[in-house]
Design a protein around this motif. Sequence first.
Motif, PDB file in Angstrom:
ATOM      1  N   ALA A 294      39.617  51.455  53.732  1.00 35.68           N
ATOM      2  CA  ALA A 294      40.690  50.645  54.309  1.00 35.68           C
ATOM      3  C   ALA A 294      40.360  49.160  54.304  1.00 35.68           C
ATOM      4  O   ALA A 294      41.243  48.313  54.120  1.00 35.68           O
ATOM      5  N   VAL A 295      39.080  48.811  54.498  1.00 38.79           N
ATOM      6  CA  VAL A 295      38.670  47.407  54.477  1.00 38.79           C
ATOM      7  C   VAL A 295      38.893  46.828  53.083  1.00 38.79           C
ATOM      8  O   VAL A 295      39.462  45.736  52.922  1.00 38.79           O
ATOM      9  N   ARG A 296      38.492  47.569  52.075  1.00 39.45           N
ATOM     10  CA  ARG A 296      38.620  47.097  50.692  1.00 39.45           C
ATOM     11  C   ARG A 296      40.086  47.044  50.281  1.00 39.45           C
ATOM     12  O   ARG A 296      40.523  46.114  49.586  1.00 39.45           O
ATOM     13  N   GLN A 297      40.850  48.036  50.708  1.00 39.58           N
ATOM     14  CA  GLN A 297      42.272  48.049  50.397  1.00 39.58           C
ATOM     15  C   GLN A 297      42.999  46.883  51.070  1.00 39.58           C
ATOM     16  O   GLN A 297      43.921  46.290  50.484  1.00 39.58           O
ATOM     17  N   ALA A 298      42.564  46.537  52.281  1.00 35.91           N
ATOM     18  CA  ALA A 298      43.186  45.412  52.994  1.00 35.91           C
ATOM     19  C   ALA A 298      42.915  44.097  52.267  1.00 35.91           C
ATOM     20  O   ALA A 298      43.795  43.224  52.193  1.00 35.91           O
ATOM     21  N   VAL A 299      41.704  43.931  51.746  1.00 34.64           N
ATOM     22  CA  VAL A 299      41.397  42.730  50.953  1.00 34.64           C
ATOM     23  C   VAL A 299      42.296  42.690  49.723  1.00 34.64           C
ATOM     24  O   VAL A 299      42.867  41.643  49.377  1.00 34.64           O
ATOM     25  N   ALA A 300      42.434  43.844  49.040  1.00 39.40           N
ATOM     26  CA  ALA A 300      43.283  43.913  47.852  1.00 39.40           C
ATOM     27  C   ALA A 300      44.725  43.570  48.187  1.00 39.40           C
ATOM     28  O   ALA A 300      45.440  42.957  47.381  1.00 39.40           O
ATOM     29  N   ALA A 301      45.147  43.930  49.398  1.00 45.62           N
ATOM     30  CA  ALA A 301      46.539  43.704  49.792  1.00 45.62           C
ATOM     31  C   ALA A 301      46.858  42.233  50.018  1.00 45.62           C
ATOM     32  O   ALA A 301      48.018  41.824  49.897  1.00 45.62           O
ATOM     33  N   VAL A 302      45.850  41.413  50.361  1.00 45.24           N
ATOM     34  CA  VAL A 302      46.133  40.011  50.689  1.00 45.24           C
ATOM     35  C   VAL A 302      45.649  39.021  49.627  1.00 45.24           C
ATOM     36  O   VAL A 302      45.999  37.836  49.682  1.00 45.24           O
ATOM     37  N   LEU A 303      44.874  39.478  48.654  1.00 46.64           N
ATOM     38  CA  LEU A 303      44.360  38.546  47.654  1.00 46.64           C
ATOM     39  C   LEU A 303      45.490  37.945  46.827  1.00 46.64           C
ATOM     40  O   LEU A 303      46.300  38.669  46.247  1.00 46.64           O
ATOM     41  N   ASP A 304      45.529  36.623  46.770  1.00 46.24           N
ATOM     42  CA  ASP A 304      46.543  35.906  45.988  1.00 46.24           C
ATOM     43  C   ASP A 304      45.873  35.331  44.741  1.00 46.24           C
ATOM     44  O   ASP A 304      45.291  34.246  44.765  1.00 46.24           O
ATOM     45  N   ARG A 305      45.943  36.059  43.634  1.00 44.62           N
ATOM     46  CA  ARG A 305      45.278  35.642  42.406  1.00 44.62           C
ATOM     47  C   ARG A 305      45.865  34.368  41.813  1.00 44.62           C
ATOM     48  O   ARG A 305      45.155  33.582  41.193  1.00 44.62           O
ATOM     49  N   SER A 306      47.180  34.179  41.984  1.00 49.34           N
ATOM     50  CA  SER A 306      47.826  33.012  41.381  1.00 49.34           C
ATOM     51  C   SER A 306      47.294  31.713  41.969  1.00 49.34           C
ATOM     52  O   SER A 306      47.180  30.703  41.261  1.00 49.34           O
ATOM     53  N   LYS A 307      46.948  31.715  43.254  1.00 46.89           N
ATOM     54  CA  LYS A 307      46.406  30.499  43.866  1.00 46.89           C
ATOM     55  C   LYS A 307      44.984  30.232  43.395  1.00 46.89           C
ATOM     56  O   LYS A 307      44.541  29.078  43.362  1.00 46.89           O
ATOM     57  N   ILE A 308      44.272  31.282  43.031  1.00 46.38           N
ATOM     58  CA  ILE A 308      42.928  31.109  42.481  1.00 46.38           C
ATOM     59  C   ILE A 308      43.014  30.602  41.046  1.00 46.38           C
ATOM     60  O   ILE A 308      42.361  29.630  40.675  1.00 46.38           O
ATOM     61  N   SER A 309      43.864  31.235  40.231  1.00 52.37           N
ATOM     62  CA  SER A 309      43.953  30.864  38.820  1.00 52.37           C
ATOM     63  C   SER A 309      44.592  29.491  38.635  1.00 52.37           C
ATOM     64  O   SER A 309      44.131  28.685  37.825  1.00 52.37           O
ATOM     65  N   GLY A 310      45.650  29.215  39.403  1.00 53.54           N
ATOM     66  CA  GLY A 310      46.339  27.934  39.248  1.00 53.54           C
ATOM     67  C   GLY A 310      45.674  26.795  39.978  1.00 53.54           C
ATOM     68  O   GLY A 310      45.688  25.657  39.514  1.00 53.54           O
ATOM     69  N   GLY A 311      45.065  27.082  41.145  1.00 51.96           N
ATOM     70  CA  GLY A 311      44.442  26.034  41.936  1.00 51.96           C
ATOM     71  C   GLY A 311      43.004  25.767  41.551  1.00 51.96           C
ATOM     72  O   GLY A 311      42.665  24.686  41.051  1.00 51.96           O
ATOM     73  N   VAL A 312      42.143  26.755  41.713  1.00 52.40           N
ATOM     74  CA  VAL A 312      40.719  26.566  41.439  1.00 52.40           C
ATOM     75  C   VAL A 312      40.462  26.346  39.951  1.00 52.40           C
ATOM     76  O   VAL A 312      39.674  25.483  39.557  1.00 52.40           O
ATOM     77  N   TYR A 313      41.172  27.116  39.087  1.00 57.68           N
ATOM     78  CA  TYR A 313      40.865  27.097  37.651  1.00 57.68           C
ATOM     79  C   TYR A 313      41.888  26.332  36.808  1.00 57.68           C
ATOM     80  O   TYR A 313      41.827  26.369  35.583  1.00 57.68           O
ATOM     81  N   LYS A 314      42.833  25.654  37.452  1.00 58.28           N
ATOM     82  CA  LYS A 314      43.765  24.771  36.759  1.00 58.28           C
ATOM     83  C   LYS A 314      44.518  25.460  35.622  1.00 58.28           C
ATOM     84  O   LYS A 314      44.838  24.851  34.597  1.00 58.28           O
ATOM     85  N   GLY A 315      44.781  26.743  35.787  1.00 57.73           N
ATOM     86  CA  GLY A 315      45.552  27.456  34.785  1.00 57.73           C
ATOM     87  C   GLY A 315      44.770  27.884  33.554  1.00 57.73           C
ATOM     88  O   GLY A 315      45.366  28.370  32.586  1.00 57.73           O
ATOM     89  N   THR A 316      43.442  27.752  33.576  1.00 60.09           N
ATOM     90  CA  THR A 316      42.636  28.157  32.414  1.00 60.09           C
ATOM     91  C   THR A 316      42.254  29.625  32.459  1.00 60.09           C
ATOM     92  O   THR A 316      41.592  30.125  31.543  1.00 60.09           O
ATOM     93  N   VAL A 317      42.620  30.335  33.536  1.00 56.82           N
ATOM     94  CA  VAL A 317      42.423  31.779  33.624  1.00 56.82           C
ATOM     95  C   VAL A 317      43.759  32.416  33.993  1.00 56.82           C
ATOM     96  O   VAL A 317      44.684  31.742  34.460  1.00 56.82           O
ATOM     97  N   THR A 318      43.854  33.740  33.780  1.00 56.87           N
ATOM     98  CA  THR A 318      45.086  34.477  34.041  1.00 56.87           C
ATOM     99  C   THR A 318      44.822  35.554  35.095  1.00 56.87           C
ATOM    100  O   THR A 318      43.820  36.267  35.003  1.00 56.87           O
ATOM    101  N   PRO A 319      45.695  35.698  36.094  1.00 60.73           N
ATOM    102  CA  PRO A 319      45.509  36.759  37.090  1.00 60.73           C
ATOM    103  C   PRO A 319      45.349  38.127  36.430  1.00 60.73           C
ATOM    104  O   PRO A 319      46.031  38.441  35.443  1.00 60.73           O
ATOM    105  N   LEU A 320      44.446  38.930  36.965  1.00 61.04           N
ATOM    106  CA  LEU A 320      44.128  40.231  36.376  1.00 61.04           C
ATOM    107  C   LEU A 320      44.319  41.330  37.422  1.00 61.04           C
ATOM    108  O   LEU A 320      43.852  41.196  38.552  1.00 61.04           O
ATOM    109  N   TYR A 321      44.996  42.406  37.041  1.00 60.55           N
ATOM    110  CA  TYR A 321      45.300  43.503  37.966  1.00 60.55           C
ATOM    111  C   TYR A 321      44.730  44.834  37.487  1.00 60.55           C
ATOM    112  O   TYR A 321      45.202  45.894  37.862  1.00 60.55           O
ATOM    113  N   SER A 322      43.696  44.759  36.667  1.00 61.50           N
ATOM    114  CA  SER A 322      43.044  45.947  36.137  1.00 61.50           C
ATOM    115  C   SER A 322      41.623  45.584  35.765  1.00 61.50           C
ATOM    116  O   SER A 322      41.340  44.436  35.390  1.00 61.50           O
TER     117      SER A 322
END
Length: 518
Positions: A294-322
């Motif tokens: 449940a702890v791991r699933q809760a992290v998965a439920a709130v992780l916002d990949r787009s803010k990581i890829s667009g903010g931290v990496y300036k669009g040089t990476v793509t969100p991954l769901y697998s």
Amino acid sequence: MRSVRTKIIAAGLVLAAAGVGGWQLLPTGDDGRRVIRVGTSDVVSALDPAGAYDAGSWALFSNVYQSLLTIKAGSDIPVPDAASSCKFVGQKLTTYQCELRPDLKFPGGRAVTAEDVKFSFDRIKQINSEQGPAPLFNTLASVSAEGGTVTFNLSARDATFPFKIATGAASIVDKEKYPAKALRKGDAVDGTGPYTLGAYEPGASAELKPNPAYRGQGRPARANVTVRYFKDSTDLDKAWRERKVEVAHRDMPPEVLAGLNPGLKDTRYQASGGTETRNLVFDVRPGAAAEKPAVRQAVAAVLDRSKISGGVYKGTVTPLYSLVPAGIAAHSTPFFDAYPSPNGTLARKLLKDAGITAAVPLTLGVNTRGANVAEATEIKRQLESTGLFQVTVKPVEAWADFQKGYAAGEYDAYTIGWIADFPDADNFLAPLVGAGSSMNNGYSDKTVDDLITRTQSHSDRAGAAADFRELQKVVAQQVPMLPIWQKKDYVLSREAVAGAQYLSDGTGVWRLWELNWL
């Protein structure tokens, strides 16, 4: 099997007048050849192939050791290198046989034998280093040598075995120079690759000289190369801007990569492949903060990949769901199917149903290379903004220390990149979530292991697609690790350097021997 490489998608540009005279003043090796300086932040963790399972070490291994097979630039099929030929014997895919090339010699002049090959594999399994590649050979039961023939006996059908022995894990070492039951100490290397290793300073530099005795698939090396290792991407970028390296690879800062354009002076750049991934790995051992699903699933439920890829990496990476990236056959999106958008309400319910009412304390381990700390800081911000987690980021500078830390369970979770050892979905699953995982996070699941075994039984890799999809669904339900993003592979070079477009293509082979001066 589908190729994971793409053609070069960008190349810049114009040779600056200042660049023409600069390269003529570069240092030369003791044989008079000008040295090409290659910069990277992928440091070497070990010079002994039995003790390393990381990008920096394997990159160097590609050049100073040989494997029986290799993968040529622009291909995804293993071809003979130290071997003259290799094949499965019979239809069961449990016996694999190779004929060794007859003209290979170690640096000391001794001929390479089939016994050396057997020794190289046996010691990997015997030593079983926590930082080593033993998990890659989980189906290898035994190796025998007779004359120039090496026979691999597998415990189960494994159609991916030829790919595995085309990696740095299968580097052939001199049985008279490497101990059978322990890692070799010191900085000496005895391999048969395109280069010999000269002066070596851990974490700083490696001087490579063309090996005149090299015989194999690659072309003979033509230029002396000095690999310079940098603490992080900022230092690599500084060295590039100050013209202290002629080639830069893995990794420049995201803002630098985002700003690449054809108008840059005396700069060529290539972006190829796209199979490098980054994952958040959870320690699931008894007593760990992330032991409960449940702890791991809760992290998965709130992780916002787009803010990581667009903010931290300036669009040089793509969100991954697998765990299997786009571009690899059998890619699917199970994490998007289960958690299509950040959902704090769902995370709260998952924790409440598991009897967890207080904020979950998590220690997040991170190696300080590149934008990793900024990424960890963003993950901390996202998790703590829900009020469901208290995250302590633990930065670790030395890569070897970071590896030892996560192997010892010092972090409740840690972020780590993964570069394909070979272009098949198996390589993004078996070594990450299979039995004896190289992630050292305590995860084990019989259903996952059975599915991995089934996928490895298909000589026609397309036939494994359904099992790969089912396997990824199970991983998305249990969340032993959480995919974050994937990216392309960028190489920068000066106009005076030829061959940089062949240096790297997402297969894990670092082809320094392709570099030369124009």
